[in-house]
Write a protein that holds these residues in place. Sequence first.
Motif, PDB file in Angstrom:
ATOM      1  N   GLY A 160      -3.801   2.325 -20.188  1.00  0.00           N
ATOM      2  CA  GLY A 160      -3.432   0.923 -20.022  1.00  0.00           C
ATOM      3  C   GLY A 160      -2.264   0.699 -19.093  1.00  0.00           C
ATOM      4  N   ASN A 161      -1.604   1.761 -18.659  1.00  0.00           N
ATOM      5  CA  ASN A 161      -0.566   1.684 -17.618  1.00  0.00           C
ATOM      6  C   ASN A 161      -1.337   1.616 -16.303  1.00  0.00           C
ATOM      7  OD1 ASN A 161       2.262   3.881 -16.803  1.00  0.00           O
ATOM      8  ND2 ASN A 161       2.044   1.696 -16.563  1.00  0.00           N
ATOM      9  N   ASP A 162      -1.334   0.442 -15.629  1.00  0.00           N
ATOM     10  CA  ASP A 162      -2.311   0.226 -14.569  1.00  0.00           C
ATOM     11  C   ASP A 162      -1.687   0.266 -13.174  1.00  0.00           C
ATOM     12  OD1 ASP A 162      -1.029  -2.259 -15.014  1.00  0.00           O
ATOM     13  OD2 ASP A 162      -2.751  -3.360 -14.228  1.00  0.00           O
ATOM     14  N   PHE A 163      -2.540   0.664 -12.209  1.00  0.00           N
ATOM     15  CA  PHE A 163      -2.073   0.960 -10.860  1.00  0.00           C
ATOM     16  C   PHE A 163      -3.034   0.419  -9.811  1.00  0.00           C
ATOM     17  CE2 PHE A 163      -1.397   4.482 -13.827  1.00  0.00           C
ATOM     18  CZ  PHE A 163      -0.031   4.333 -14.018  1.00  0.00           C
ATOM     19  N   VAL A 164      -2.456  -0.070  -8.728  1.00  0.00           N
ATOM     20  CA  VAL A 164      -3.198  -0.326  -7.500  1.00  0.00           C
ATOM     21  C   VAL A 164      -2.896   0.838  -6.569  1.00  0.00           C
ATOM     22  CG1 VAL A 164      -3.325  -1.758  -5.427  1.00  0.00           C
ATOM     23  CG2 VAL A 164      -3.321  -2.828  -7.690  1.00  0.00           C
ATOM     24  N   ILE A 165      -3.958   1.485  -6.072  1.00  0.00           N
ATOM     25  CA  ILE A 165      -3.802   2.666  -5.221  1.00  0.00           C
ATOM     26  C   ILE A 165      -4.319   2.341  -3.829  1.00  0.00           C
ATOM     27  CG2 ILE A 165      -4.424   5.090  -4.894  1.00  0.00           C
ATOM     28  CD1 ILE A 165      -4.701   5.285  -7.949  1.00  0.00           C
ATOM     29  N   VAL A 166      -3.441   2.485  -2.831  1.00  0.00           N
ATOM     30  CA  VAL A 166      -3.790   2.237  -1.437  1.00  0.00           C
ATOM     31  C   VAL A 166      -3.777   3.569  -0.700  1.00  0.00           C
ATOM     32  CG1 VAL A 166      -3.063   1.139   0.714  1.00  0.00           C
ATOM     33  CG2 VAL A 166      -2.874  -0.109  -1.446  1.00  0.00           C
ATOM     34  N   ASP A 167      -4.876   3.878  -0.035  1.00  0.00           N
ATOM     35  CA  ASP A 167      -4.990   5.125   0.721  1.00  0.00           C
ATOM     36  C   ASP A 167      -4.565   4.869   2.157  1.00  0.00           C
ATOM     37  OD1 ASP A 167      -5.623   7.524   1.893  1.00  0.00           O
ATOM     38  OD2 ASP A 167      -7.633   7.673   0.991  1.00  0.00           O
ATOM     39  N   ALA A 168      -3.304   5.205   2.473  1.00  0.00           N
ATOM     40  CA  ALA A 168      -2.790   4.976   3.813  1.00  0.00           C
ATOM     41  C   ALA A 168      -3.233   6.052   4.799  1.00  0.00           C
ATOM     42  CB  ALA A 168      -1.259   4.904   3.777  1.00  0.00           C
ATOM     43  N   ARG A 169      -4.034   7.016   4.330  1.00  0.00           N
ATOM     44  CA  ARG A 169      -4.627   7.990   5.256  1.00  0.00           C
ATOM     45  C   ARG A 169      -5.778   7.359   6.023  1.00  0.00           C
ATOM     46  NH1 ARG A 169      -6.703  12.428   1.298  1.00  0.00           N
ATOM     47  NH2 ARG A 169      -7.416  10.486   0.342  1.00  0.00           N
ATOM     48  N   SER A 170      -6.433   6.371   5.427  1.00  0.00           N
ATOM     49  CA  SER A 170      -7.646   5.826   6.034  1.00  0.00           C
ATOM     50  C   SER A 170      -7.564   4.322   6.267  1.00  0.00           C
ATOM     51  CB  SER A 170      -8.849   6.128   5.126  1.00  0.00           C
ATOM     52  OG  SER A 170      -8.650   5.588   3.835  1.00  0.00           O
ATOM     53  N   ALA A 171      -6.347   3.768   6.158  1.00  0.00           N
ATOM     54  CA  ALA A 171      -6.144   2.341   6.388  1.00  0.00           C
ATOM     55  C   ALA A 171      -4.732   2.143   6.919  1.00  0.00           C
ATOM     56  CB  ALA A 171      -6.338   1.557   5.086  1.00  0.00           C
ATOM     57  N   PRO A 172      -4.457   1.009   7.544  1.00  0.00           N
ATOM     58  CA  PRO A 172      -3.110   0.777   8.065  1.00  0.00           C
ATOM     59  C   PRO A 172      -2.069   0.827   6.951  1.00  0.00           C
ATOM     60  CG  PRO A 172      -4.663  -0.873   8.852  1.00  0.00           C
ATOM     61  CD  PRO A 172      -5.381  -0.098   7.794  1.00  0.00           C
ATOM     62  N   ASP A 173      -0.914   1.407   7.233  1.00  0.00           N
ATOM     63  CA  ASP A 173       0.167   1.483   6.259  1.00  0.00           C
ATOM     64  C   ASP A 173       0.968   0.191   6.342  1.00  0.00           C
ATOM     65  OD1 ASP A 173       2.064   2.168   4.477  1.00  0.00           O
ATOM     66  OD2 ASP A 173       2.844   3.900   5.554  1.00  0.00           O
ATOM     67  N   LEU A 174       0.542  -0.801   5.594  1.00  0.00           N
ATOM     68  CA  LEU A 174       1.126  -2.134   5.683  1.00  0.00           C
ATOM     69  C   LEU A 174       2.131  -2.423   4.581  1.00  0.00           C
ATOM     70  CD1 LEU A 174      -2.184  -4.129   6.344  1.00  0.00           C
ATOM     71  CD2 LEU A 174      -0.574  -3.223   8.038  1.00  0.00           C
ATOM     72  N   ILE A 175       2.359  -1.456   3.676  1.00  0.00           N
ATOM     73  CA  ILE A 175       3.140  -1.731   2.476  1.00  0.00           C
ATOM     74  C   ILE A 175       4.608  -1.968   2.806  1.00  0.00           C
ATOM     75  CG2 ILE A 175       3.811  -0.893   0.205  1.00  0.00           C
ATOM     76  CD1 ILE A 175       0.825  -1.538   0.539  1.00  0.00           C
ATOM     77  N   THR A 176       5.104  -3.113   2.351  1.00  0.00           N
ATOM     78  CA  THR A 176       6.513  -3.479   2.434  1.00  0.00           C
ATOM     79  C   THR A 176       6.957  -3.902   1.035  1.00  0.00           C
ATOM     80  OG1 THR A 176       6.034  -5.803   2.903  1.00  0.00           O
ATOM     81  CG2 THR A 176       6.214  -4.302   4.807  1.00  0.00           C
ATOM     82  N   HIS A 177       8.264  -4.110   0.862  1.00  0.00           N
ATOM     83  CA  HIS A 177       8.759  -4.595  -0.432  1.00  0.00           C
ATOM     84  C   HIS A 177       8.098  -5.922  -0.793  1.00  0.00           C
ATOM     85  CE1 HIS A 177      11.876  -1.494  -0.701  1.00  0.00           C
ATOM     86  NE2 HIS A 177      12.110  -1.704   0.579  1.00  0.00           N
ATOM     87  N   ALA A 178       7.976  -6.814   0.188  1.00  0.00           N
ATOM     88  CA  ALA A 178       7.387  -8.130  -0.072  1.00  0.00           C
ATOM     89  C   ALA A 178       5.912  -8.022  -0.436  1.00  0.00           C
ATOM     90  CB  ALA A 178       7.564  -9.031   1.148  1.00  0.00           C
ATOM     91  N   LEU A 179       5.173  -7.159   0.273  1.00  0.00           N
ATOM     92  CA  LEU A 179       3.752  -7.015  -0.026  1.00  0.00           C
ATOM     93  C   LEU A 179       3.553  -6.359  -1.389  1.00  0.00           C
ATOM     94  CD1 LEU A 179       0.829  -7.344   0.766  1.00  0.00           C
ATOM     95  CD2 LEU A 179       0.966  -5.184   2.041  1.00  0.00           C
TER      96      LEU A 179
END
Length: 284
Positions: free
Chosen positions: A24-43
């Motif tokens: 129940g500890n839930d996560f969104v997982i983004v694979d930055a190997r195959s997609a643009p690395d867009l993650i910022t504090h705001a995002l």
Amino acid sequence: MNNGSNTTRKATSGLPFRKMHGLGNDFVIVDARSAPDLITHALARAIGHRAFGVGFDQLVVLRDSDVADLDVEFWNSDGSRAGACGNASRCIARLISEETGKSDMSFKTDHAVLQARSLGDNIFSVNMGLPQLAWDQIPLAGPVEDLMNLPLPGSPVAVGMGNPHMVFVVRDAESVDLKTVGPNLEHHALYPERTNVEFIHVIDRNAIRMRVWERGGMITLACGSGACAAAVAAHLKGLTERKITVHLDGGPLEIDWREDGIWMTGTATHVFDGILTREFLDSV
């Protein structure tokens, strides 16, 4: 890794992600190997909002690694970074196992390179490393005479597991008002990087009950690094053995404090895959 045209197409259409949870500890997982690395504090904050985004306890970003199967970043829902996340680590182990067919694997976090193992039936064991039991490693704001009895009401224990923890041993963890006490303790001046807060009571020498307020401002159903910290605190206080079951709101974790580190064992569940739309990304 995808070629440039695939990356451009993904950037135009949106950002793929995977939703997983551990007890129940839930996560969104983004694979930055195959997609643009867009993650910022705001995002990270925007994705973590459960009404306007997807919602998560932690965001996990995957990258290529020269020293392990993956390089991993953890983000809290308030947009801050985390050095470790135990339940997410089991989910990462599942992804590596499914991708490579390996039963033994490793991944690099901000804290350390962690070893993991598939036990079958979506059960994974991760070596979370040895606990930090020095004030400057946890870290605390300054030297403390007794880490097993911090100078606070309730005499909590200070433990580091790649992230800071404050563990209270109480008569009944169920009766603690986490929403009231959690925020103040998370931001206590003794912890310059804030802290996770665990309340435990002992069931017997082989089991404890735990509830947790996680750094980032939330009550979660489970916290893997917190379960490790609680097991360390309970054993050092002479209350339990080194191998115990930690009963969390989301279910049980098996914690085994060995010579090579603390092995945490439990399930890892894949819920769904999705795509963050360009409309959403452009609105942040």
